[in-house]
Every structure is written in C-alpha cells, then in structure tokens.
Scaffold this active site. Structure first.
Site, PDB file in Angstrom:
ATOM      1  N   ASN A 298       0.807  -1.216   0.000  1.00  0.00           N
ATOM      2  CA  ASN A 298       0.000   0.000   0.000  1.00  0.00           C
ATOM      3  C   ASN A 298       0.845   1.273   0.000  1.00  0.00           C
ATOM      4  OD1 ASN A 298      -2.557   1.605   0.631  1.00  0.00           O
ATOM      5  ND2 ASN A 298      -1.348   2.025   2.466  1.00  0.00           N
TER       6      ASN A 298
ATOM      7  N   GLY B 240       3.142   4.431  -0.839  1.00  0.00           N
ATOM      8  CA  GLY B 240       3.332   5.208  -2.057  1.00  0.00           C
ATOM      9  C   GLY B 240       3.356   6.692  -1.779  1.00  0.00           C
TER      10      GLY B 240
ATOM     11  N   GLN C 270       0.807  13.439 -13.781  1.00  0.00           N
ATOM     12  CA  GLN C 270       1.168  12.293 -12.946  1.00  0.00           C
ATOM     13  C   GLN C 270       1.776  11.154 -13.775  1.00  0.00           C
ATOM     14  OE1 GLN C 270      -2.346  11.177 -10.580  1.00  0.00           O
ATOM     15  NE2 GLN C 270      -1.402  12.222  -8.856  1.00  0.00           N
TER      16      GLN C 270
ATOM     17  N   TYR D  54       3.509   8.760 -11.381  1.00  0.00           N
ATOM     18  CA  TYR D  54       2.576   8.024 -10.516  1.00  0.00           C
ATOM     19  C   TYR D  54       1.749   7.020 -11.320  1.00  0.00           C
ATOM     20  CZ  TYR D  54      -1.172   7.388  -7.046  1.00  0.00           C
ATOM     21  OH  TYR D  54      -2.091   6.874  -6.161  1.00  0.00           O
TER      22      TYR D  54
ATOM     23  N   PRO E 222      -8.323   1.830  -6.139  1.00  0.00           N
ATOM     24  CA  PRO E 222      -9.302   2.783  -5.592  1.00  0.00           C
ATOM     25  C   PRO E 222      -9.354   4.070  -6.421  1.00  0.00           C
ATOM     26  CG  PRO E 222      -7.730   2.035  -3.921  1.00  0.00           C
ATOM     27  CD  PRO E 222      -7.177   1.679  -5.249  1.00  0.00           C
TER      28      PRO E 222
ATOM     29  N   TYR F 120     -11.015   8.215  -5.796  1.00  0.00           N
ATOM     30  CA  TYR F 120     -10.787   9.245  -4.781  1.00  0.00           C
ATOM     31  C   TYR F 120     -11.491   8.851  -3.481  1.00  0.00           C
ATOM     32  CZ  TYR F 120      -8.665  12.370  -8.159  1.00  0.00           C
ATOM     33  OH  TYR F 120      -7.816  12.930  -9.075  1.00  0.00           O
TER      34      TYR F 120
ATOM     35  N   ARG G 143      -8.061  21.971  -2.580  1.00  0.00           N
ATOM     36  CA  ARG G 143      -8.931  23.141  -2.548  1.00  0.00           C
ATOM     37  C   ARG G 143     -10.370  22.710  -2.764  1.00  0.00           C
ATOM     38  NH1 ARG G 143      -5.946  25.477  -6.724  1.00  0.00           N
ATOM     39  NH2 ARG G 143      -7.942  25.862  -7.770  1.00  0.00           N
TER      40      ARG G 143
END
Length: 247
Positions: free
Chosen positions: A88, A90, A150, A153, A183, A185, A195
């Site tokens: 998990n 990261g 990303q 990522y 997953p 968000y 924000r």
C-alpha cells in the site's frame, strides 16, 4: 491453527489505517510499515491501542531492498509466518513531464513500484513453503485511466497490475494469489487537503455516485481477497472508484 499474520506497507496513512484495522478485526496479527520520515508513528500506535487495535510497527524504506528484507526477517522471527502482504505504500510528486526532475521520477517509481518488488520478493518464499498466501497490490484509478501531471505516478500504478498478473501465473500452483485493487478518490486527509473548488468542480463531477469513497469500503474488499473464500480470484484488478472509470 496459529494466528495468521498480515503485513501492510504504508500502514499508517488513511487507507493503510483502514486496512490494518479491518484485518485486525478479521483476526489477523497485523504489522504495519512506516517511512523513516514519519515522526508521528508513536501517536498513531497509541491511537490504535486506545481503540483496542494492536499493531506491530516497523520502520522501513520500501524503496530499499535491504530495508524490506530486514522487516520481513524480523517479523518472521517474531511471528513465524507471513500469510498476507498488502503493498500500500506510495507517494506523489506531481508536475508535467517537461518540468519533472529525474529525482521526482525515481522517487515515485521507487516508493510505488520498486517497493512492490522489494517486499513481495522477501515474503514469497515463506508463503510458497506454507502453500498459502495472499498478496494485494494497492494501485489507483489513475493507473487505469491516466492523470494530468502524474506520468510518474500513473506509470508506477499501471506497472503494479502488470506485476500482479505475471506473479499470479508463477505462484498459483503454490496456493498463493496475487491481486490488484484500484481505488478512486477516497475521503482521506490527503484528498481533504485539496482546494474545495477543485474537489467540487473537477473531481466530484467525474464520479457517477456523486461522493468520495470511504477507506473502509476498500478495506472490506481487501478483507475478502485475503480470505479463504477468495482462493479462486487471482490476477484480477478490481476497481473501487464509484464508476469514475469502467473497463
């Protein structure tokens, strides 16, 4: 039967905490790794203990193979077995590729993808010897659909599932399953730091169910995948994203 043991990397974050707590609830002896930069691990352990959740904790640089090897050896010495590994851990370092440094690339690939190799390689021999094991790699919806800024990522998260599929083929005959969970968000501290306008105007409109996911919803899926009932599930990539991306 001796108590089964689960090792969760990055176990003190929002999702990691939910996974640790759910596996404890399922009867596992749970061990969590935390990064050397985490100065709040004692407070996290105390908070879990106050809720009746006992977790073993190990400092580890998951991008470093000797560090991972040391954690696995110590846990095997203490508990005698590792039945479940949840990869998990990261980090993110977001920016466009033209502005991305080599250090940003390697840091994210190291923490998110090299870590999967490092930890899995060291627990696998014990699982094969027992002819039972569960490996869960926590990817992301961004690894399935991509995300602006990303490239590091998303490359790492997409690579995690390629790793899962190949390893699943290698170890299925030994009673070890390997799966990916992706997953979307989630309602975690990291997402809540966004924000409000970004969350309301850019993120939530992409999610058909109209809300963030709960870490507990993902932890529930992990609990199933590590169970005896999931022995026929291997090499799968299961999305938990509220319909944001469908395959």
């Amino acid at each position: 039967m001796h108590q089964q043991v689960a090792l969760v990397t990055g176990g003190m974050g929002g999702l990691g905490t939910a996974v640790c707590r759910r596996l404890h609830q399922e009867g596992f002896l749970v061990a969590a790794t935390y990064s050397p930069s985490n100065c709040r691990h004692d407070a996290w352990l105390a908070a879990q203990r106050a809720d009746g959740v006992e977790v073993l904790a190990f400092e580890a640089d998951v991008a470093d193979s000797p560090s991972c090897s040391s954690v696995v050896r110590r846990l095997l010495d203490m508990a005698g077995r590792i039945d479940v590994l949840v990869n998990n851990a990261g980090i993110t370092r977001d920016c466009s590729l033209l502005r991305m440094s080599v250090d940003d690339w390697h840091a994210v690939l190291g923490s998110n993808l090299d870590s999967v190799f490092n930890m899995t390689r060291h627990v696998l021999e014990s699982m094969i010897a027992r002819r039972w094991g569960r490996i869960i790699n926590i990817s992301s919806v961004d690894g399935q659909q991509g995300a602006f800024g990303q490239s590091n990522y998303t490359a790492a998260k997409a690579g995690m599932h390629g790793f899962s599929k190949s390893l699943a083929l290698e170890v299925a005959r030994h009673g070890v399953t390997v799966n990916t969970v992706s997953p979307g968000y989630l309602d975690t501290a990291m997402v809540r730091r966004m924000r409000g306008d970004v969350l309301r105007e850019r993120i939530l409109p992409q999610i058909p169910v109209g809300r963030l996911g709960s870490p507990d919803e993902v932890a529930g899926l992990v609990a199933y995948l590590v169970s005896e009932q999931a022995g026929y599930v291997t090499g799968a990539n299961i999305a938990v994203n509220g319909g944001q991306h469908m395959q």
